[in-house]
Each structure stands twice: as structure tokens, then as C-alpha cells.
Design a protein around this motif. Structure first.
Motif, PDB file in Angstrom:
ATOM      1  N   ASP A 152       0.831  -1.193   0.000  1.00  0.00           N
ATOM      2  CA  ASP A 152       0.000   0.000   0.000  1.00  0.00           C
ATOM      3  C   ASP A 152       0.870   1.250   0.000  1.00  0.00           C
ATOM      4  OD1 ASP A 152      -2.573   1.312   0.163  1.00  0.00           O
ATOM      5  OD2 ASP A 152      -1.998   1.849   2.202  1.00  0.00           O
ATOM      6  N   ALA A 153       1.948   1.252   0.802  1.00  0.00           N
ATOM      7  CA  ALA A 153       2.837   2.405   0.868  1.00  0.00           C
ATOM      8  C   ALA A 153       3.552   2.614  -0.460  1.00  0.00           C
ATOM      9  CB  ALA A 153       3.845   2.219   1.996  1.00  0.00           C
ATOM     10  N   THR A 154       3.946   1.519  -1.121  1.00  0.00           N
ATOM     11  CA  THR A 154       4.605   1.640  -2.417  1.00  0.00           C
ATOM     12  C   THR A 154       3.657   2.234  -3.445  1.00  0.00           C
ATOM     13  OG1 THR A 154       5.998  -0.270  -1.917  1.00  0.00           O
ATOM     14  CG2 THR A 154       5.837   0.391  -4.213  1.00  0.00           C
ATOM     15  N   ALA A 155       2.413   1.784  -3.438  1.00  0.00           N
ATOM     16  CA  ALA A 155       1.425   2.348  -4.356  1.00  0.00           C
ATOM     17  C   ALA A 155       1.251   3.841  -4.106  1.00  0.00           C
ATOM     18  CB  ALA A 155       0.093   1.620  -4.201  1.00  0.00           C
ATOM     19  N   THR A 156       1.289   4.228  -2.851  1.00  0.00           N
ATOM     20  CA  THR A 156       1.171   5.647  -2.513  1.00  0.00           C
ATOM     21  C   THR A 156       2.360   6.434  -3.051  1.00  0.00           C
ATOM     22  OG1 THR A 156      -0.092   5.140  -0.516  1.00  0.00           O
ATOM     23  CG2 THR A 156       0.958   7.295  -0.614  1.00  0.00           C
ATOM     24  N   LEU A 157       3.566   5.875  -2.891  1.00  0.00           N
ATOM     25  CA  LEU A 157       4.753   6.545  -3.407  1.00  0.00           C
ATOM     26  C   LEU A 157       4.724   6.628  -4.929  1.00  0.00           C
ATOM     27  CD1 LEU A 157       7.499   5.187  -1.017  1.00  0.00           C
ATOM     28  CD2 LEU A 157       7.041   7.589  -1.478  1.00  0.00           C
ATOM     29  N   GLU A 158       4.242   5.577  -5.582  1.00  0.00           N
ATOM     30  CA  GLU A 158       4.127   5.612  -7.043  1.00  0.00           C
ATOM     31  C   GLU A 158       3.174   6.723  -7.474  1.00  0.00           C
ATOM     32  OE1 GLU A 158       2.908   1.730  -8.200  1.00  0.00           O
ATOM     33  OE2 GLU A 158       4.929   0.918  -8.244  1.00  0.00           O
ATOM     34  N   ALA A 159       2.073   6.876  -6.740  1.00  0.00           N
ATOM     35  CA  ALA A 159       1.115   7.934  -7.070  1.00  0.00           C
ATOM     36  C   ALA A 159       1.756   9.304  -6.876  1.00  0.00           C
ATOM     37  CB  ALA A 159      -0.128   7.797  -6.198  1.00  0.00           C
ATOM     38  N   ARG A 160       2.535   9.457  -5.825  1.00  0.00           N
ATOM     39  CA  ARG A 160       3.242  10.716  -5.590  1.00  0.00           C
ATOM     40  C   ARG A 160       4.291  10.948  -6.678  1.00  0.00           C
ATOM     41  NH1 ARG A 160       4.859   9.629   0.546  1.00  0.00           N
ATOM     42  NH2 ARG A 160       6.217  11.457   0.242  1.00  0.00           N
ATOM     43  N   LEU A 161       4.948   9.880  -7.104  1.00  0.00           N
ATOM     44  CA  LEU A 161       5.976   9.985  -8.139  1.00  0.00           C
ATOM     45  C   LEU A 161       5.381  10.454  -9.462  1.00  0.00           C
ATOM     46  CD1 LEU A 161       8.965   9.425  -8.884  1.00  0.00           C
ATOM     47  CD2 LEU A 161       8.265   7.087  -9.447  1.00  0.00           C
ATOM     48  N   ALA A 162       4.100  10.137  -9.703  1.00  0.00           N
ATOM     49  CA  ALA A 162       3.461  10.515 -10.960  1.00  0.00           C
ATOM     50  C   ALA A 162       3.449  12.025 -11.180  1.00  0.00           C
ATOM     51  CB  ALA A 162       2.034   9.971 -11.001  1.00  0.00           C
ATOM     52  N   ARG A 163       3.620  12.794 -10.124  1.00  0.00           N
ATOM     53  CA  ARG A 163       3.702  14.255 -10.264  1.00  0.00           C
ATOM     54  C   ARG A 163       4.995  14.678 -10.958  1.00  0.00           C
ATOM     55  NH1 ARG A 163       3.872  16.730  -4.722  1.00  0.00           N
ATOM     56  NH2 ARG A 163       4.154  18.610  -6.009  1.00  0.00           N
ATOM     57  N   PHE A 164       5.970  13.759 -11.014  1.00  0.00           N
ATOM     58  CA  PHE A 164       7.290  14.084 -11.561  1.00  0.00           C
ATOM     59  C   PHE A 164       7.626  13.066 -12.652  1.00  0.00           C
ATOM     60  CE2 PHE A 164       7.040  14.795  -6.950  1.00  0.00           C
ATOM     61  CZ  PHE A 164       7.064  16.184  -6.932  1.00  0.00           C
ATOM     62  N   PRO A 165       6.950  13.153 -13.792  1.00  0.00           N
ATOM     63  CA  PRO A 165       7.076  12.123 -14.818  1.00  0.00           C
ATOM     64  C   PRO A 165       8.469  12.092 -15.440  1.00  0.00           C
ATOM     65  CG  PRO A 165       5.844  13.999 -15.660  1.00  0.00           C
ATOM     66  CD  PRO A 165       6.017  14.231 -14.193  1.00  0.00           C
ATOM     67  N   VAL A 166       8.780  10.955 -16.043  1.00  0.00           N
ATOM     68  CA  VAL A 166      10.054  10.801 -16.735  1.00  0.00           C
ATOM     69  C   VAL A 166      10.125  11.753 -17.919  1.00  0.00           C
ATOM     70  CG1 VAL A 166      11.506   9.219 -18.054  1.00  0.00           C
ATOM     71  CG2 VAL A 166      10.273   8.383 -16.045  1.00  0.00           C
ATOM     72  N   ARG A 167      11.252  12.430 -18.031  1.00  0.00           N
ATOM     73  CA  ARG A 167      11.549  13.264 -19.182  1.00  0.00           C
ATOM     74  C   ARG A 167      12.816  12.704 -19.835  1.00  0.00           C
ATOM     75  NH1 ARG A 167      10.415  19.491 -17.114  1.00  0.00           N
ATOM     76  NH2 ARG A 167       8.634  19.001 -15.752  1.00  0.00           N
ATOM     77  N   VAL A 168      13.019  13.038 -21.085  1.00  0.00           N
ATOM     78  CA  VAL A 168      14.202  12.551 -21.798  1.00  0.00           C
ATOM     79  C   VAL A 168      14.870  13.725 -22.489  1.00  0.00           C
ATOM     80  CG1 VAL A 168      15.094  11.009 -23.567  1.00  0.00           C
ATOM     81  CG2 VAL A 168      13.199  10.258 -22.116  1.00  0.00           C
ATOM     82  N   ALA A 169      16.158  13.906 -22.202  1.00  0.00           N
ATOM     83  CA  ALA A 169      16.950  14.953 -22.841  1.00  0.00           C
ATOM     84  C   ALA A 169      17.771  14.341 -23.967  1.00  0.00           C
ATOM     85  CB  ALA A 169      17.874  15.617 -21.822  1.00  0.00           C
TER      86      ALA A 169
END
Length: 298
Positions: A10-27
Motif C-alpha cells: 500500500d505504501a509503495t502504491a502511494t509513493l508511485e502515485a506521488r511519483l506521478a507528479r514528476f514524470p520521466v523526461r528525456v533529454a
């Protein structure tokens, strides 16, 4: 059987949801690319650049994005060969190969200067960057730095390298995460921190991890810091968790002495202290950034 998730899941799912605010970008670096995550904070402060360790990735810094991103731009890369980042060309790379890629990434993003934070293997990259491009630094903070085995006899370097490569071949990323992730944390760490370290380690790309293993065998952080200190007079600090069993306090203190840098021990924290004790590490990083900015303005 209950359908309820365990507290760790449950905590990991919560962290994943929080991580979604900072999506992967590619330079796009022209012939190579770097994947990264970013918290686009206000202008005016030097950007903060975060370099992860050998068993991790940009996502591991989500708790730093959330807090430190309120005061400044915060970026974390996936090192070469991690995430969607292009591996370096050398089969057995040296720290300068990674430092060159770091310079290219900062150039691509238009970052002329930054505060650089390196954790574990990331400290090796940060030290090499300081030796090669000190004019790009407003500050250098090393968290639980790995020193590398470059100064050791060849037989020792080969043994350390080959043992880790054999473990990777036997276990794969998922197996490494199951068997090695708990070593990253102290006995005080909660289930959510353990699950998050395991989540990140399970997503390591084997080829990138193998290259980083060669880097660890080839690197000599103390030598790079000594070289950097001949040209770089800006702030440097070293910190380590009191219960870090991977880069113990005594070893990190020796690195701090070589860098002529203040040294701090974080009570009760393990190797991935920024994951298990985010409040303490966020305060430590923020204080360093503010001090570095104040020194630059003098």
C-alpha cells in the motif's frame, strides 16, 4: 485470503502515485539521451542535481522532489544505462565517462551551474565532475559516498568486480532487490521505506548495473577529490548514516578528510538515508544549498 494490500504494498502504491507528479523526461544529447525527473521550483536559486547509487534510479528521490522542489529546481537523472538513459560507450568505464555525460545533460538543459549531490556511486560521478568542471558547481554534497577500488591492487579490484557481476548474473534485478535491498537501510527503517528501495532496485537495467560495477572497480574518489580541491574552492560536505553498513562512517570520514570537508553522521540512518529518513536528509540538503548560495553571494 483477504484482498487488502499489505502495508508495504500500500505504501509503495502511494509513493508511485506521488511519483506521478514528476514524470520521466528525456533529454536529447545528440547521439545519446538521458532520462530524468524534475521538480520545477522557483527561479533565483541554483538548481539542485541529484545522482543516485548503483542499485537505484531517479525515482528514488521522490521525497526530495516534493519538499526541496518548493524552493528551487530539483533534478535527478537516471545514470547512463539506467532507466531510458543511453549507456556509456566503454565496456569498462571510468568515472570521467560518466562525468562527461553529466556535463552533456546539464548543457542540454541549459544549466550553467548547480549544487550537486551524489549518493554512494553517484558520489563517484560527482567527484569526477568536480575535478573536470569545477566552474559548474555552486556546491558538492556527498551522501554515503562510495570510494571505489581504483587504488586497490588489481587482484582486489577484479575480485570485487567479478563477485558483483556473478551475483547479477545469478539473481537478475528482481533477485538483487529481494536479497540486497534490506542492506540499504537501518534496522529502524519502516516497511514503506523497505518496499520503496526494493521497487527501485528491481527496475535496474542489468547492462547499466554491470557497467556501473566496472566503474566502481575502476574509480578512486579520493584521488578525484584531491584533484578537484586544487581548483575548486567552493563548499563541499560529506554525510553518512550512523548505521550505514555499505559505506560505513569511518570510510566516509576518510573521504571527508581527503576533500578537506565538514563531516556529519546522521543518527539512526542506513545507507539509503534519504529514503528512510527524508525529513532529516531534506533538512540537511536544504541547509547545504542555502549555505552554498550565501557563500556565492559574498
Amino acid at each position: 485470503m483477504s484482498d487488502a494490500m499489505s502495508p508495504a504494498v500500500d505504501a509503495t502504491a502511494t509513493l508511485e502515485a506521488r511519483l506521478a507528479r514528476f514524470p520521466v523526461r528525456v533529454a536529447d544529447l545528440g547521439g545519446a539521451c538521458v532520462s530524468y525527473r524534475e521538480a520545477s521550483g522557483p527561479d533565483g536559486a541554483a538548481p539542485l542535481v541529484l545522482l543516485h547509487g548503483i542499485g537505484s534510479g531517479a525515482a528514488s528521490w521522490v521525497q526530495q522532489f516534493e519538499v526541496l522542489g518548493a524552493a528551487r529546481r530539483v533534478l535527478a537523472w537516471d545514470a547512463p544505462g539506467y532507466g531510458a538513459s543511453t549507456p556509456v560507450a566503454a565496456r569498462s568505464p571510468i568515472a570521467a565517462d560518466y562525468a562527461l555525460r553529466l556535463r552533456g545533460w546539464l548543457d542540454a538543459l541549459g544549466i550553467a551551474r548547480c549544487v550537486l549531490v551524489g549518493h554512494s556511486l553517484g558520489a563517484i560521478v560527482a567527484g569526477a565532475f568536480a575535478a573536470a568542471a569545477s566552474e559548474r558547481l555552486d556546491g558538492l554534497l556527498l551522501l554515503s559516498p562510495a570510494g571505489g577500488y581504483g587504488a586497490a591492487p588489481q587482484a582486489v579490484r577484479a575480485q570485487k568486480r567479478d563477485a558483483r557481476l556473478a551475483m547479477l548474473a545469478e539473481l537478475g534485478s528482481a533477485g538483487l532487490a529481494r536479497q540486497r535491498s534490506d542492506n540499504m537501510l537501518s534496522s529502524h527503517a519502516d516497511d514503506a521505506s523497505r518496499a520503496w528501495v526494493r521497487w527501485n532496485m528491481a527496475r535496474v537495467v542489468p547492462h547499466g548495473y554491470a557497467q556501473a560495477t566496472h566503474l566502481l572497480a575502476n574509480a578512486d574518489l579520493v584521488a578525484d577529490l584531491a584533484a578537484a580541491r586544487t581548483i575548486y574552492t567552493g563548499p563541499v560536505e560529506v554525510a553518512v548514516g550512523e548505521d550505514d553498513a555499505i559505506t560505513p562512517p569511518a570510510a566516509c570520514e576518510a573521504i571527508a578528510r581527503a576533500a578537506n570537508a565538514p563531516f556529519a553522521i546522521v543518527p539512526g540512518a542506513g545507507h539509503a538515508g534519504y529514503v528512510e529518513a527524508p525529513d532529516v536528509y531534506n533538512a540537511l540538503i536544504d541547509a547545504f544549498c542555502r549555505s552554498a548560495q550565501a557563500q556565492r553571494s559574498i
